[in-house]
Design an enzyme around this catalytic site. Structure first.
Site, PDB file in Angstrom:
ATOM      1  N   ARG A   9      25.465  58.726  42.743  1.00 24.63           N
ATOM      2  CA  ARG A   9      26.809  59.124  41.866  1.00 24.63           C
ATOM      3  C   ARG A   9      26.752  59.148  40.361  1.00 24.63           C
ATOM      4  O   ARG A   9      27.753  59.300  39.779  1.00 24.63           O
ATOM      5  CB  ARG A   9      28.081  58.536  42.311  1.00 24.63           C
ATOM      6  CG  ARG A   9      28.079  58.461  44.026  1.00 24.63           C
ATOM      7  CD  ARG A   9      29.156  59.937  44.347  1.00 24.63           C
ATOM      8  NE  ARG A   9      29.159  59.917  45.816  1.00 24.63           N
ATOM      9  CZ  ARG A   9      29.993  59.409  46.561  1.00 24.63           C
ATOM     10  NH1 ARG A   9      30.995  58.660  46.020  1.00 24.63           N
ATOM     11  NH2 ARG A   9      30.036  59.842  47.847  1.00 24.63           N
ATOM     12  N   CYS A  10      25.603  58.833  39.922  1.00 26.42           N
ATOM     13  CA  CYS A  10      25.312  58.569  38.526  1.00 26.42           C
ATOM     14  C   CYS A  10      25.397  60.016  37.694  1.00 26.42           C
ATOM     15  O   CYS A  10      24.772  60.951  38.188  1.00 26.42           O
ATOM     16  CB  CYS A  10      24.073  57.750  38.350  1.00 26.42           C
ATOM     17  SG  CYS A  10      23.801  57.605  36.241  1.00 26.42           S
TER      18      CYS A  10
END
Length: 160
Positions: free
Chosen positions: A36-37
């Protein structure tokens, strides 16, 4: 003298040992990852390096880490599938681990000691990369914003 790198072990998300000694004679790219970066598009570049150079002796290892703003919410049970479906990842992922603090994975303790960065021994963010030569010696550390294709020339050099 044999490198300490070859004495280290990681584990697959299923808990199976991955001895670094299995990678003698290969160049190894170790990356702390997070699905989710904002840097997650680098998964595609890492996969391209894996596909391009795996037959010439490159091993890409992704170490999922949730230490930076909770950007790896996946569990060991789901992260391989999420990385495959969302990013086309086929290179080896490990179980989730810490890269900083008292529970730092031994591989990251070793790499940070050998290749200190701008922030000393800390890993600054997701997608910090460490390149290890075919002799097991840490070669170079790359910042999170260094795109995988920017590492390609170093990989080619190490694979010669």
């Amino acid at each position: 003298m044999e490198s300490n790198f070859y004495n280290l072990t990681a584990r697959t998300p299923q808990g199976k040992d991955i001895p670094m000694s299995d990678f003698r004679g290969k160049a190894v790219l170790i990356v702390n990852t997070a699905t989710r970066c904002g840097l997650a598009p680098q998964f595609e570049g890492l996969e391209l390096l894996h596909q391009t150079y795996k037959d010439q002796g490159l091993v890409v290892l992704g170490f999922p880490c949730d230490q930076f703003m909770g950007q790896e919410p996946e569990s060991n049970e789901t992260l391989e599938q999420v990385c495959k479906v969302n990013h086309g990842v086929s290179f080896q992922l490990t179980e989730k681990c810490d890269v900083n603090g008292s529970n730092t994975h031994p591989i990251f303790k070793y790499l940070k000691n050998e290749l200190g960065g701008l922030f000393g021994s800390k890993v600054k963010w997701n997608f910090t990369k460490f390149l290890i030569g075919k002799d097991g010696k840490p070669y170079k550390r790359y910042s999170p914003v260094t795109k995988p294709d920017a590492i390609e020339k170093d990989i080619q050099k190490l694979l010669l």
